[in-house]
Design a protein around this motif. Structure first.
Motif, PDB file in Angstrom:
ATOM      1  N   VAL A  36      -9.145   0.071  10.383  1.00 37.48           N
ATOM      2  CA  VAL A  36      -7.996  -0.464   9.674  1.00 37.48           C
ATOM      3  C   VAL A  36      -6.768  -0.338  10.574  1.00 37.48           C
ATOM      4  N   ASN A  71       0.096   4.807   1.585  1.00 42.14           N
ATOM      5  CA  ASN A  71      -0.878   5.553   2.384  1.00 42.14           C
ATOM      6  C   ASN A  71      -0.657   7.052   2.214  1.00 42.14           C
ATOM      7  N   SER A 114      -5.413  11.387   0.752  1.00 40.67           N
ATOM      8  CA  SER A 114      -6.552  10.915  -0.037  1.00 40.67           C
ATOM      9  C   SER A 114      -6.849  11.895  -1.170  1.00 40.67           C
ATOM     10  N   LEU A 140      -7.882  -4.951   7.603  1.00 43.61           N
ATOM     11  CA  LEU A 140      -9.192  -4.293   7.647  1.00 43.61           C
ATOM     12  C   LEU A 140     -10.160  -5.106   8.495  1.00 43.61           C
ATOM     13  N   ASP A 157      -2.488  -0.936  11.222  1.00 43.05           N
ATOM     14  CA  ASP A 157      -1.160  -1.133  10.654  1.00 43.05           C
ATOM     15  C   ASP A 157      -0.762  -2.568  10.986  1.00 43.05           C
ATOM     16  N   LEU A 168      -5.954   5.705   4.023  1.00 41.18           N
ATOM     17  CA  LEU A 168      -6.593   4.583   4.700  1.00 41.18           C
ATOM     18  C   LEU A 168      -7.609   5.035   5.739  1.00 41.18           C
ATOM     19  N   THR A 194     -12.077   4.857   5.678  1.00 44.66           N
ATOM     20  CA  THR A 194     -12.973   4.311   6.712  1.00 44.66           C
ATOM     21  C   THR A 194     -13.934   5.383   7.217  1.00 44.66           C
ATOM     22  N   ALA A 202      -1.705  -3.424   5.858  1.00 50.83           N
ATOM     23  CA  ALA A 202      -2.836  -3.088   6.729  1.00 50.83           C
ATOM     24  C   ALA A 202      -3.772  -4.278   6.848  1.00 50.83           C
ATOM     25  N   CYS A 232      -4.966   3.348  -2.829  1.00 46.62           N
ATOM     26  CA  CYS A 232      -3.656   3.061  -2.225  1.00 46.62           C
ATOM     27  C   CYS A 232      -2.855   2.011  -2.996  1.00 46.62           C
ATOM     28  N   ILE A 266      -9.752   0.911  -1.252  1.00 46.22           N
ATOM     29  CA  ILE A 266      -8.358   0.833  -0.807  1.00 46.22           C
ATOM     30  C   ILE A 266      -7.445   0.497  -1.980  1.00 46.22           C
ATOM     31  N   CYS A 277      -2.777   3.527  11.700  1.00 51.94           N
ATOM     32  CA  CYS A 277      -2.108   3.676  10.407  1.00 51.94           C
ATOM     33  C   CYS A 277      -1.380   5.009  10.331  1.00 51.94           C
ATOM     34  N   LEU A 287       0.823  -1.203   0.000  1.00 50.94           N
ATOM     35  CA  LEU A 287       0.000   0.000   0.000  1.00 50.94           C
ATOM     36  C   LEU A 287       0.866   1.266   0.000  1.00 50.94           C
TER      37      LEU A 287
END
Length: 816
Positions: A268, A229, A232, A335, A270, A251, A255, A333, A386, A382, A326, A227
């Protein structure tokens, strides 16, 4: 619940205006509290600092070169923010604009001899938050020259609605869109879900402890690798910012977004911070959680937690832990997608006083089916944002059973809702709400969808159809007038068992009882009291002042921690009202309430009581007389008037002591008829007044309505006046100091009801000339016959009987 208009329209295909949408929401029972628009941000643009150098004459200031448009030369801005630096993209206000946070109009100005051509803005200056330590920091891909309101989604009106506790399905934007579509305001865009197969087996699995299976029936998980991260996307950040959420990382933002967008709380972790498999279990004694809000919580054995082999990583359904949170560096990760039993979430959240978006939804009841489609949607986002790869899904437990079918007769809509709706339309509305509808039109079998746990009875379906059609469509119909019949109609029915006929008046007792209740209320108002209507719940501490509260009166899910006990007495709420008025300078006040009290959870444990409080002066101040404070005898007079109006003969009652423990032991009493207590009255105990912080004495009474004789049609005998001369005789009795005067008066009244017209106490004396422990009661007696003038012989005979009765019943002797 907040969402922007464009966010709503991503789920609802509609051309309706903002006004039409908000009006329809309110009609559906989703009351619009406010519409948030930001026209004050017009003109503020995104800019980039291409150079920042120290101010020549101020140590804490910088002179920044700011680029707004590549085709124009940069602007010179003097800035004192500590985070102003080369390469930072931020928000610029140009001359002529008004700063929303302080109302300052911007203009070119000299700051310590250096010209500044605008202002770089902080969040507080744009009324985005209370932070003012630095200027706004935007992502590196923010396009310069773009209006900031457009970039941040603040040109899109934000709608704020109030959601009742039973409508958990509308705690998401999709749920609101579904309700609007069902009402005919547009077409719902279905959620697209795709099951993405995993490319490897998950190294982490779920376990549910046997003691926690009811609290967490099912949990699913998925492992992600490779991923990135990063921050966004801008569209996602704009939507979160519009509802007051702070973007953190891709991440975390995913959510948070899905929690509000589709009502599916997620978490989520780490994955590199986890040690072995994760377990849903109850907390061990003295376990703690270092939570994401920076607080450390002491857990109890009733708290459902998520833990690995070494550490607690979250309070299930409420808040996650810091250790496995995270970060920007997270590349792997795990979930979590679970369904939690609502009451357990509510207990833990209330005890620890944690308010979170996840708790808000889980304690109201989310869609249990969302464990499956929620996992698919989250996986898609995700991987799209990501990158990386996903494992196979690991699941433990099973989805709880679906909703139970409801037998529904459409005629109920007319009977209970007052609406006439075609049966085909009823079916269409229920289908649009997601229900499964079977059976004939006159007798439907309706199975609610999994996201509507509040639909359990036929009346719930009546409410659903009514609100979709619109409460405004209900034609107002006045209730039938209630008239007291002069001659109640009597039904004659045959008693088959006894082979005889009995006469009865159906509903007459209820009618008379209602009339008496209204009569008592009107009487209280006529005597200067104001009626109060208070909650049937009170605080546990307040209840403790008025006796022992059985556990059956404690609510398991109160609307407020201070309203968690069904009231065992009306006085606590009335005392609260007195205190509020006292704090506003209103000292002379008389208030009453007529309502139920509760002694337990059985039907017979609910009783009707009329309670009243009186404080301050008994009458208005006047220059001819000194004002008098209200005392016990004032409240006793009101009480006697109520008893008379209820059909209770004052000759058949007795005033006794002691009263209940919440009254002053020396200034209170109770009124009885035989062994039945009809009422209690007196001054409220000083300890209770001190606990309420009430400074003046309070006089009160409680009339126990259920203890009164059965209501009956009021009948008055014809007034008969005697033409013969009355005779008055006075008696001075010496009695023991503990003897109540009422007992002596009652003894005298019972001597001869035909001749004794009136008995009254006119003087009380104790002290010099009397034996220790005694008192003197002076009583006047009026004798009168209806058919002749009393002779001396008759008068003396009655007097002798009075002396004998007084001595026999109270030990009284004539004072020498």
């Amino acid at each position: 619940m907040k969402f922007s208009a464009q966010w709503l329209k991503s789920h609802l295909q509609t051309t309706a205006t903002l006004t039409a949408i908000t009006e329809r929401l309110t009609n559906l029972g989703l009351e619009v509290e406010e519409i948030i628009e930001r026209p004050d941000l017009q003109g503020f643009v995104i800019a980039e600092i291409i150079e920042a150098k120290p101010h020549p004459d101020a140590q804490r200031l910088q002179v920044c070169s700011v680029m707004v448009n590549a085709a124009h030369p940069p602007l010179q801005i003097v800035c004192g923010a500590p985070n102003a630096r080369k390469g930072l993209k931020t928000v610029l206000g140009l001359p002529g604009l008004v700063v929303p946070g302080n109302g300052l109009m911007l203009k070119k100005s000299l700051i310590r001899g250096v010209e500044s051509q605008g202002m770089l803005c902080s969040p507080s200056e744009l009324k985005l938050s209370s932070e003012s330590d630095g200027i706004i920091e935007l992502p590196t891909d923010a396009p310069i020259g773009t209006p900031f309101a457009t970039y941040a989604g603040l040109d899109d009106p934000v709608i704020h609605i109030a959601i009742t506790p039973n409508r958990a399905d509308c705690s998401s934007v999709y749920g609101v869109a579904r309700d609007l579509a069902a009402s005919g305001l547009g077409t719902l865009t279905p959620i697209k879900t795709q099951n993405r197969p995993g490319s490897f087996k998950s190294p982490i699995h779920w376990q549910i402890d046997s003691s926690s299976q009811q609290r967490c029936p099912i949990v699913a998980g998925r492992y992600f690798r490779g991923l990135q991260n990063t921050p966004s996307p801008a569209w996602l950040q704009r939507r979160l910012q519009a509802i007051g959420q702070r973007p953190i990382s891709a991440l975390v933002d995913i959510t948070n977004y899905l929690t509000h967008d589709i009502g599916r709380p997620l978490h989520v972790y780490d994955a590199k911070m986890l040690k072995g498999d994760l377990t849903m279990r109850l907390a061990h004694p003295q376990e703690k959680l270092a939570a994401l809000d920076g607080q450390i919580y002491n857990l109890s054995s009733d708290d459902l937690i998520i833990a690995d082999q070494q550490q607690v990583h979250g309070l299930a359904g409420i808040i996650g832990g810091q250790l496995a949170a995270c970060q920007a560096t997270t590349t792997e990760a795990f979930l979590e997608v679970a369904y939690f039993q609502p009451t357990g979430i509510a207990r833990s959240g209330r005890r620890l006083n944690i308010l979170s978006d996840a708790r808000y939804r889980f304690e109201r009841g989310i869609d249990p089916e969302s464990v499956n489609w929620g996992m698919n949607i989250a996986t898609q986002m995700i991987l799209d944002i990501c990158g990386g790869t996903a494992s196979e899904i690991v699941t433990t437990g099973s989805i709880p059973s679906a909703s139970k079918p409801i037998q529904f007769q459409p005629i109920l809509l007319k009977q209970l809702g007052g609406l006439e709706v075609e049966e085909n339309k009823i079916r269409q509305i229920l289908l649009a709400l997601g229900c499964k509808v079977e059976g004939s039109l006159h007798n439907l079998v309706v199975t609610p969808p999994s996201w509507r746990p509040d639909l359990q009875l036929a009346v719930d379906l009546v409410e659903e159809v009514t609100r979709i059609v619109g409460y405004h469509e209900i034609v107002p119909t006045p209730l039938p007038a209630f008239h007291r019949p002069n001659k109640p109609s009597i039904n004659v029915a045959e008693d088959k068992d006894k082979n005889k006929k009995t006469a009865r008046a159906p509903g007459l007792a209820d009618m008379l009882s209602y009339n008496r209740q209204e009569q008592l209320k009107r009487l209280m108002v006529s005597r200067g009291f104001q009626e109060a209507l208070t909650y049937s719940f009170i605080a546990p501490k307040a209840a403790s002042y008025f006796g022992i509260t059985p556990r059956s009166l404690v609510l398991t899910n109160p609307i407020n921690a201070d309203l968690s006990v069904m009231r065992p007495n009306l006085l606590p709420n009335l005392l609260d009202a007195v205190l509020r008025n006292q704090n506003r300078g209103i000292k002379d006040w008389a208030v009453f309430e007529f309502g139920p009290i509760f002694k337990g959870n059985k039907s017979d444990d609910q009783q009707l009581v009329l309670a009243a409080l009186h404080c301050g002066y008994a009458e208005n101040r006047h220059w001819l007389q000194k004002p008098r404070m209200v005392d016990v005898f004032d409240i006793k007079g009101h009480l006697f008037s109520l008893l008379q109006a209820s059909g209770v003969s004052l000759e058949g009652i007795t005033t006794e002591t002691p009263a209940a423990g919440w009254y002053h032991p020396g200034r209170s009493g109770r009124i009885t008829s035989g062994k039945t207590t009809l009422a209690e009255f007196g001054e409220i105990h000083p300890n209770i007044l001190q606990a309420y912080d009430i400074i003046s004495p309070i006089i009160a009474f409680e009339l126990y309505y259920n203890a009164l004789p059965d209501a009956r049609m009021p009948q008055k005998s014809v007034l008969s006046l005697s033409p013969f001369q009355p005779v008055e005789r006075d008696f001075a009795f010496v009695v023991h100091a503990d003897i109540a005067a009422e007992k002596l008066l009652r003894a005298i009244r019972m001597v001869d009801k035909q001749l004794i017209r009136k008995v009254e106490l006119f003087d009380v004396y104790s002290g010099k000339g009397l034996p220790d422990g005694t008192k003197s009661l002076a009583i006047g007696v009026i004798l009168q016959a209806h058919d002749h003038t009393l002779t001396d012989t008759e008068i003396n005979e009655v007097s002798t009987k009075i002396l004998a009765a007084a001595n026999k019943l109270t030990g009284a002797v004539l004072r020498q």
